[in-house]
Design an enzyme around this catalytic site. Structure first.
Site, PDB file in Angstrom:
ATOM      1  N   ARG A  78       0.872  -1.180   0.000  1.00 40.13           N
ATOM      2  CA  ARG A  78       0.000   0.000   0.000  1.00 40.13           C
ATOM      3  C   ARG A  78       0.904   1.224   0.000  1.00 40.13           C
ATOM      4  O   ARG A  78       1.669   1.441   0.950  1.00 40.13           O
ATOM      5  CB  ARG A  78      -0.904   0.022   1.234  1.00 40.13           C
ATOM      6  CG  ARG A  78      -1.795   1.278   1.329  1.00 40.13           C
ATOM      7  CD  ARG A  78      -2.586   1.256   2.635  1.00 40.13           C
ATOM      8  NE  ARG A  78      -3.325   2.487   2.864  1.00 40.13           N
ATOM      9  CZ  ARG A  78      -4.571   2.729   2.476  1.00 40.13           C
ATOM     10  NH1 ARG A  78      -5.223   1.784   1.817  1.00 40.13           N
ATOM     11  NH2 ARG A  78      -5.164   3.871   2.736  1.00 40.13           N
TER      12      ARG A  78
ATOM     13  N   HIS B  65      -7.040   0.786  -6.985  1.00 42.20           N
ATOM     14  CA  HIS B  65      -7.391   0.282  -5.651  1.00 42.20           C
ATOM     15  C   HIS B  65      -8.208  -1.009  -5.797  1.00 42.20           C
ATOM     16  O   HIS B  65      -9.395  -1.060  -5.436  1.00 42.20           O
ATOM     17  CB  HIS B  65      -8.192   1.358  -4.899  1.00 42.20           C
ATOM     18  CG  HIS B  65      -8.163   1.213  -3.414  1.00 42.20           C
ATOM     19  ND1 HIS B  65      -7.676   0.089  -2.773  1.00 42.20           N
ATOM     20  CD2 HIS B  65      -8.597   2.052  -2.420  1.00 42.20           C
ATOM     21  CE1 HIS B  65      -7.794   0.240  -1.466  1.00 42.20           C
ATOM     22  NE2 HIS B  65      -8.342   1.417  -1.228  1.00 42.20           N
TER      23      HIS B  65
ATOM     24  N   GLN C  58     -10.226  -2.582  -2.783  1.00 46.48           N
ATOM     25  CA  GLN C  58     -11.441  -1.824  -2.459  1.00 46.48           C
ATOM     26  C   GLN C  58     -12.563  -2.197  -3.412  1.00 46.48           C
ATOM     27  O   GLN C  58     -13.721  -2.336  -3.013  1.00 46.48           O
ATOM     28  CB  GLN C  58     -11.159  -0.325  -2.547  1.00 46.48           C
ATOM     29  CG  GLN C  58     -12.342   0.557  -2.156  1.00 46.48           C
ATOM     30  CD  GLN C  58     -12.665   0.488  -0.685  1.00 46.48           C
ATOM     31  OE1 GLN C  58     -11.807   0.710   0.156  1.00 46.48           O
ATOM     32  NE2 GLN C  58     -13.907   0.158  -0.356  1.00 46.48           N
TER      33      GLN C  58
ATOM     34  N   ASP D  95     -16.038   9.753  -1.868  1.00 46.28           N
ATOM     35  CA  ASP D  95     -14.745   9.576  -1.219  1.00 46.28           C
ATOM     36  C   ASP D  95     -14.304  10.942  -0.699  1.00 46.28           C
ATOM     37  O   ASP D  95     -14.879  11.975  -1.074  1.00 46.28           O
ATOM     38  CB  ASP D  95     -13.732   9.019  -2.241  1.00 46.28           C
ATOM     39  CG  ASP D  95     -12.435   8.554  -1.612  1.00 46.28           C
ATOM     40  OD1 ASP D  95     -12.345   8.512  -0.364  1.00 46.28           O
ATOM     41  OD2 ASP D  95     -11.486   8.244  -2.363  1.00 46.28           O
TER      42      ASP D  95
ATOM     43  N   CYS E 256     -15.795   4.712   0.936  1.00 44.60           N
ATOM     44  CA  CYS E 256     -14.676   3.826   1.260  1.00 44.60           C
ATOM     45  C   CYS E 256     -13.991   4.183   2.571  1.00 44.60           C
ATOM     46  O   CYS E 256     -13.135   3.428   3.045  1.00 44.60           O
ATOM     47  CB  CYS E 256     -13.671   3.774   0.114  1.00 44.60           C
ATOM     48  SG  CYS E 256     -13.090   5.378  -0.437  1.00 44.60           S
TER      49      CYS E 256
ATOM     50  N   ARG F 205     -14.065  -5.592   3.155  1.00 41.78           N
ATOM     51  CA  ARG F 205     -12.653  -5.544   2.782  1.00 41.78           C
ATOM     52  C   ARG F 205     -11.956  -6.819   3.243  1.00 41.78           C
ATOM     53  O   ARG F 205     -11.129  -7.394   2.519  1.00 41.78           O
ATOM     54  CB  ARG F 205     -11.959  -4.321   3.421  1.00 41.78           C
ATOM     55  CG  ARG F 205     -12.389  -2.964   2.908  1.00 41.78           C
ATOM     56  CD  ARG F 205     -12.016  -2.725   1.459  1.00 41.78           C
ATOM     57  NE  ARG F 205     -10.609  -2.901   1.185  1.00 41.78           N
ATOM     58  CZ  ARG F 205      -9.643  -2.016   1.472  1.00 41.78           C
ATOM     59  NH1 ARG F 205      -9.935  -0.900   2.085  1.00 41.78           N
ATOM     60  NH2 ARG F 205      -8.387  -2.267   1.147  1.00 41.78           N
TER      61      ARG F 205
END
Length: 342
Positions: A112, A139, A142, A235, A277, A322
């Site tokens: 990440r 991503h 996600q 987001d 998210c 997730r």
């Protein structure tokens, strides 16, 4: 019985959604739902028994770190966290050298961070599956959780309309546009013209949409963009590493997810959900929230507290997913799926 050891997933890395077909993405989504059911039923599923996985984090994280850690442990693996102060990718040591060292010690590597090139080099030289936990461009973990959440709520994906409001060129918007296009989900990006997805991303998504039948719309008009939406997604307006708060807040204020925006969808309540998210700036209970209120006079940013706490909100189910979707990804690419679950 399917020979999972020789499947398209075994030994593969997950670097970007564009690398996978609709069938492959649907498999991972459905596998995530299956593993969630096993977890809820208390049925062990140690598909990674005896494996070691490295978790490399250049960027701070709550959900991604927690999800990878718990997913690895549930699968019987040992996760080893290496934070920004533990890794020197491209600084004291080249990414290639780091990849070779970690690949000789670990069975899988999560990354990440900022650069997509770094995660691609880890996969090129590591010799083990590498999983993209987030970069500035993509991503994928996600997305697996997001579309798993959508399928959980609607029972299907194809033909639904997901509308993203806000910064249309961040990694989440890129990923939603491309992944939705692959899966046959209609994607609307409602954003100021300055923050439309790049032409490269639009062209990529349009290519997938031609195959799947997905209808894509990119607009700065809320009435046009919200109409017919089943999923409204947002987001944060200012991502990690950005400092131009005042400019972005002013630019994005018209694109806040509030009740007025939801009404523009014209969608019946039982066919409408809201996703985020996280983290979300929906009140002033955090230090960031207090700072925003002091500087800009705002108590809410990308989503109002009313919507965040409403019957439409699915952000916490999305966050939990997730873990389940990451578990599916790791098990499919690295695990021994012949191990019985009971």
């Amino acid at each position: 019985m399917t020979d999972f050891k020789n499947s398209v997933f075994q030994g593969r890395s997950v670097l970007a959604e564009k690398d996978f077909s609709a069938d492959e993405l649907n498999y991972l989504i459905d596998f995530g739902l299956h593993l969630k059911a096993l977890k809820k039923a208390g049925i062990p599923h140690h598909y990674l028994e005896g494996k070691n996985v490295a978790l490399l984090f250049e960027k701070t994280s709550t959900r991604t770190r927690a999800a990878f850690t718990t997913a690895a442990i549930d699968l019987g693996a040992h996760p080893e966290f290496l934070g920004a102060n533990d890794i020197q990718l491209g600084k004291k040591e080249s990414v290639e050298d780091t990849a070779k060292v970690l690949g000789s010690m670990f069975d899988g590597i999560e990354f990440r961070g900022f650069s997509q090139k770094v995660v691609e080099q880890l996969a090129e030289f590591g010799g083990v599956p590498v999983w993209n936990g987030l970069t500035d461009e993509w991503h994928p973990t996600q997305m697996l959780a997001d579309f798993m959440t959508v399928k959980e709520n609607f029972g299907h994906l194809k033909g639904l309309t997901l509308t993203f409001m806000g910064d249309g060129r961040n990694n989440v918007a890129n990923s939603l546009l491309v992944t939705g296009a692959i899966l046959g989900v209609n994607i609307h990006i409602v954003a100021p013209k300055k923050l439309y997805p790049t032409q490269e991303i639009q062209d990529l998504a349009n290519g997938f949409a031609k195959e799947s039948g997905a209808k894509l719309l990119i607009t700065d008009d809320l009435d046009e963009g919200m109409k017919g939406s089943n999923i409204v997604y947002t987001d944060v307006w200012v991502s990690m590493g950005e400092s131009n708060w005042e400019e972005r807040v002013k630019l994005l204020q018209p694109y806040q997810v509030n009740m007025a925006a939801l009404k523009k969808t014209g969608t019946p309540d039982d066919q409408l959900i809201v996703m985020h998210c996280l983290p979300a700036f929906h009140d002033t209970t955090t230090d960031y929230g207090k700072e925003i209120e002091e500087k800009y006079g705002l108590t809410e940013m990308e989503i109002t507290d009313e919507v965040f706490r409403s019957k439409y909100a699915r952000q916490f189910e999305e966050a939990e997913n997730r873990m389940h979707s990451i578990k599916a990804m790791m098990a499919a690419t690295l695990g021994n799926l012949f191990i019985p679950t009971v």
